[in-house]
Design a protein around this motif. Sequence first.
Motif, PDB file in Angstrom:
ATOM      1  N   SER A  45       0.838  -1.203   0.000  1.00  0.00           N
ATOM      2  CA  SER A  45       0.000   0.000   0.000  1.00  0.00           C
ATOM      3  C   SER A  45       0.874   1.255   0.000  1.00  0.00           C
ATOM      4  CB  SER A  45      -0.959   0.010   1.192  1.00  0.00           C
ATOM      5  OG  SER A  45      -0.264   0.060   2.413  1.00  0.00           O
ATOM      6  N   LYS A 105       1.954   1.896  -3.565  1.00  0.00           N
ATOM      7  CA  LYS A 105       0.808   2.391  -4.338  1.00  0.00           C
ATOM      8  C   LYS A 105       0.547   3.865  -4.037  1.00  0.00           C
ATOM      9  CE  LYS A 105      -1.583  -2.025  -4.709  1.00  0.00           C
ATOM     10  NZ  LYS A 105      -2.726  -2.822  -4.247  1.00  0.00           N
ATOM     11  N   LYS A 143       0.957   7.125  -6.578  1.00  0.00           N
ATOM     12  CA  LYS A 143      -0.120   8.092  -6.831  1.00  0.00           C
ATOM     13  C   LYS A 143       0.377   9.520  -6.630  1.00  0.00           C
ATOM     14  CE  LYS A 143      -3.766   5.788  -4.691  1.00  0.00           C
ATOM     15  NZ  LYS A 143      -5.013   5.851  -3.919  1.00  0.00           N
TER      16      LYS A 143
END
Length: 98
Positions: free
Chosen positions: A7, A10, A14
């Motif tokens: 996570s 990720k 972003k």
Amino acid sequence: MAKSDRSYIKEITKIERQHLLVLDDFGIQRFDAQSRATLMEIIEDRHGKVSLIITSQLPISKWHEVIGEKTIADAILDRIVHDAHRIELKGRRRAGNR
């Protein structure tokens, strides 16, 4: 953010794709080692490529203290301040506001 479940990667990915990143209320609490490392990674990835806006009620002279770890704070602040356009707002406090 847990690094082991991907996570973290990720979220960093972003953030890296954004043309503008706004860090609001910078310095309201001290950085721990993980937060400092994450901030350094974000700043390093964006440096000279895309825009960053930082808002803070804390004077820049106190940012070193909040970031902690002198060497990392130096590196982060050097990248932030080097080509920055600084806008400092001053005003009177209204009655009832603290």
